[in-house]
Design a protein around this motif. Structure first.
Motif, short mmCIF file in Angstrom:
data_model
loop_
_atom_site.label_atom_id
_atom_site.label_comp_id
_atom_site.label_asym_id
_atom_site.label_seq_id
_atom_site.Cartn_x
_atom_site.Cartn_y
_atom_site.Cartn_z
N UNK A 46 -57.56 -14.19 -16.58
CA UNK A 46 -56.62 -15.02 -15.83
C UNK A 46 -56.70 -14.61 -14.36
N UNK A 47 -56.77 -15.58 -13.47
CA UNK A 47 -56.79 -15.26 -12.05
C UNK A 47 -55.38 -14.99 -11.58
N UNK A 48 -55.14 -13.76 -11.10
CA UNK A 48 -53.78 -13.39 -10.68
C UNK A 48 -53.24 -14.41 -9.68
N UNK A 49 -51.95 -14.70 -9.79
CA UNK A 49 -51.34 -15.70 -8.92
C UNK A 49 -51.52 -17.10 -9.49
N UNK A 50 -52.10 -17.19 -10.68
CA UNK A 50 -52.19 -18.49 -11.34
C UNK A 50 -53.41 -19.30 -10.95
N UNK A 51 -54.38 -18.67 -10.26
CA UNK A 51 -55.52 -19.45 -9.76
C UNK A 51 -56.37 -20.05 -10.88
N UNK A 52 -56.29 -19.50 -12.09
CA UNK A 52 -57.05 -20.12 -13.21
C UNK A 52 -56.11 -20.56 -14.32
N UNK A 53 -54.83 -20.80 -13.97
CA UNK A 53 -53.83 -21.06 -15.02
C UNK A 53 -54.31 -22.12 -16.02
N UNK A 54 -54.72 -23.29 -15.50
CA UNK A 54 -55.10 -24.38 -16.41
C UNK A 54 -56.41 -24.09 -17.12
N UNK A 55 -57.37 -23.52 -16.37
CA UNK A 55 -58.67 -23.26 -16.99
C UNK A 55 -58.57 -22.19 -18.06
N UNK A 56 -57.75 -21.17 -17.81
CA UNK A 56 -57.58 -20.12 -18.83
C UNK A 56 -56.95 -20.74 -20.07
N UNK A 57 -55.90 -21.54 -19.84
CA UNK A 57 -55.18 -22.17 -20.95
C UNK A 57 -56.13 -23.02 -21.82
N UNK A 58 -56.90 -23.88 -21.12
CA UNK A 58 -57.82 -24.76 -21.87
C UNK A 58 -58.91 -23.96 -22.58
N UNK A 59 -59.41 -22.93 -21.92
CA UNK A 59 -60.49 -22.14 -22.53
C UNK A 59 -59.97 -21.39 -23.76
N UNK A 60 -58.74 -20.87 -23.67
CA UNK A 60 -58.15 -20.14 -24.80
C UNK A 60 -57.99 -21.08 -26.00
N UNK A 61 -57.36 -22.22 -25.75
CA UNK A 61 -57.11 -23.14 -26.88
C UNK A 61 -58.42 -23.68 -27.45
N UNK A 70 -59.30 -15.72 -33.56
CA UNK A 70 -58.11 -15.55 -32.73
C UNK A 70 -58.51 -15.36 -31.28
N UNK A 71 -57.83 -16.06 -30.38
CA UNK A 71 -58.18 -15.95 -28.95
C UNK A 71 -56.93 -15.62 -28.14
N UNK A 72 -57.08 -14.63 -27.26
CA UNK A 72 -55.93 -14.13 -26.50
C UNK A 72 -56.08 -14.46 -25.02
N UNK A 73 -55.08 -15.07 -24.42
CA UNK A 73 -55.12 -15.22 -22.97
C UNK A 73 -54.79 -13.90 -22.29
N UNK A 74 -55.41 -13.65 -21.13
CA UNK A 74 -54.90 -12.59 -20.25
C UNK A 74 -53.81 -13.26 -19.43
N UNK A 75 -52.79 -12.52 -19.09
CA UNK A 75 -51.71 -13.06 -18.27
C UNK A 75 -51.26 -11.98 -17.32
N UNK A 76 -51.20 -12.31 -16.02
CA UNK A 76 -50.72 -11.31 -15.07
C UNK A 76 -49.46 -11.83 -14.41
N UNK A 77 -48.63 -10.89 -13.91
CA UNK A 77 -47.32 -11.30 -13.38
C UNK A 77 -47.31 -11.42 -11.86
N UNK A 78 -48.22 -10.73 -11.19
CA UNK A 78 -48.15 -10.74 -9.73
C UNK A 78 -48.44 -12.15 -9.21
N UNK A 79 -47.55 -12.63 -8.32
CA UNK A 79 -47.76 -13.96 -7.74
C UNK A 79 -47.21 -15.11 -8.55
N UNK A 80 -46.75 -14.86 -9.77
CA UNK A 80 -46.16 -15.94 -10.59
C UNK A 80 -44.63 -15.74 -10.67
N UNK A 81 -43.91 -16.84 -10.78
CA UNK A 81 -42.45 -16.72 -10.95
C UNK A 81 -42.15 -16.55 -12.45
N UNK A 82 -40.92 -16.09 -12.72
CA UNK A 82 -40.52 -15.94 -14.12
C UNK A 82 -40.57 -17.29 -14.83
#
Ligand code: FAD
Length: 283
Positions: A46-61, A70-82
Motif C-alpha cells: 500500500x502506498x502510504x497516504x493512500x497513493x495506491x488505495x484503489x489499486x491495492x484494493x483491486x489487486x487484493x480482491x 488468502x490475500x492480505x492488503x498492507x495498510x498504513x496509517x500515516x497520511x490517512x484519516x480515521x
C-alpha cells in the motif's frame, strides 16, 4: 529461540499493485505460478497516504478471487484519516478479507503536510481491533537491525512490544542478510515476553545498485563480503543472480534451522528468483 520453534511454519509472497495494463497481466501470470506452491497467503503493498488505495484494493480482491489463496492488503496509517481507514477496513471485512499487514508507512516526500490522525502502527492495530474485534489476523513489521528512525534498539523493541500488546497476531521482519542481528532480536523479544510468530522477510538479490540504494533507506546492512562479491560481478548479471540465489537460499536454510516460523518473500512481482529459492529449499 524455542518459543519461535513452537509456531506452525507458514510461507507467503508479497506483490505491489501494478500501475499499467502490462503490469497487471504480468502479475496474473506470476501469481498463477506462485499459487502452484500453495502458499499460506499473498500480500499486496500500500502506498502510504493512500497513493495506491484503489489499486491495492483491486489487486487484493482480484488475487484472492482468481487464485483462491488468502490475500492480505498492507495498510498504513500515516497520511490517512480515521474515516478513510474505517471505510477501507470495513470494505475489506465485507469482501471476506481476513488478514491485514498493519503499518505506519513512510510518506512520499512532499506529502509531509498531512500526517494523519494515527501516529504509529500500534495506533492502527488498536484502531482495527476497536473497530472490528478479532475479525482480522494482524501482521506487523519487525526490525532485527532496528528501524532507521528509532532512537536506539531498546526503544525500537519497546515500540514493537507496544504493537504486539495492542493486538498484533504475528510479525514479518524487514529483510536482513546479517543472521546475528536476527538471533539477537529474537532473543531480546523472548526476554521481553513477546511470543507471537516472527516470520522472516526475504529479499532476493538480483541487482546491485537497487539493493544498495534500498538497503540504505530501510536500514538493512549488506555485509562487506557480500557487497564485495556483488560489486565484483559488474555487468555479469548471470553470475550476480546465481551468487544472490545461493546466499539467500543459505540464509533461508539458516533461519529455518534456528526455528523461524516461516518466510515472507518480497517478490517485487518477479517470479524468479523467489521461486528458485523456494525450490532450492525443498519445502
Ligand atoms: P511503527 O511500528 O509505527 O514504527 C515506526 C517508528 O516509530 C520506529 O522507529 C519505532 O521505533 C517508532 N515508534 C513506534 N511506536 C512508538 C511510540 N509509541 N513512541 C515512540 N516511538 C515509536 N511501507 C509502505 O509504505 N507500504 C507498505 O505496503 C509496506 N509494507 C511493509 C511490509 C513489511 C513486512 C515491512 C517490514 C515494512 C513495510 N513497509 C511498507 C515499510 C514501513 O511502512 C516503514 O518501515 C515505516 O517507516 C515504519 O512502519 P512500521 O509499521 O514499522 O511503524
Amino acid at each position: 529461540m524455542n518459543a519461535q520453534k513452537d509456531h506452525e511454519k507458514r510461507f507467503s509472497f508479497e506483490f505491489f499493485p501494478p500501475k499499467t495494463d502490462v503490469g497487471v497481466e504480468k502479475l496474473k501470470k506470476v501469481r498463477e505460478e506462485f499459487t502452484k506452491v500453495n502458499p499460506h497467503f499473498f500480500s499486496v503493498t500500500y502506498g502510504a497516504g493512500g497513493s495506491t488505495r484503489d489499486r491495492t484494493y483491486e489487486t487484493v480482491l482480484g488475487t484472492q478471487k482468481e487464485t483462491g489463496i488468502e490475500t492480505a492488503p498492507h495498510l498504513s496509517c500515516v497520511g490517512d484519516t480515521k474515516e478513510q481507514l474505517r471505510d477501507l477496513i470495513n470494505d475489506y471485512k465485507e469482501q471476506g478479507i481476513k488478514r491485514i499487514v498493519t503499518l505506519r508507512g513512510d510518506l512520499p516526500s512532499g506529502m509531509g503536510a498531512s500526517l494523519g490522525e494515527l501516529k504509529y502502527a500500534s495506533d492502527l492495530v488498536k484502531f482495527i481491533r476497536d473497530e472490528t474485534g478479532d475479525h482480522f489476523h494482524l501482521e506487523v513489521a519487525a526490525y532485527p537491525e532496528m528501524h532507521p528512525q528509532a532512537a536506539n534498539m531498546q526503544a525500537d523493541l519497546d515500540a514493537f512490544k507496544v504493537k504486539v500488546d495492542a493486538g498484533a497476531s504475528s510479525a514479518i521482519t524487514q529483510y536482513f542478510y546479517n543472521i546475528d542481528a536476527y538471533k539477537y532480536f529474537i532473543d531480546s523479544c523472548e526476554k521481553m515476553g513477546i511470543d507471537i510468530p516472527i516470520v522472516v522477510g526475504i529479499m532476493p538479490i538480483t541487482n546491485y545498485e537497487n539493493l544498495v540504494r534500498f538497503s540504505a533507506t530501510c536500514g538493512a546492512e549488506i555485509p562487506r563480503w557480500i557487497k564485495a562479491r556483488l560489486e565484483g560481478y559488474g555487468d555479469d548479471l548471470d553470475s550476480l543472480k546465481k551468487f544472490g540465489e545461493e546466499v539467500v537460499t543459505g540464509l533461508c536454510e539458516e533461519v529455518l534451522a534456528l526455528g523461524a516460523p516461516g518466510l515472507h518473500f518480497y517478490t517485487l512481482n518477479q517470479l524468479e528468483p523467489s521461486l528458485s529459492i523456494w525450490k532450492n529449499l525443498n519445502l
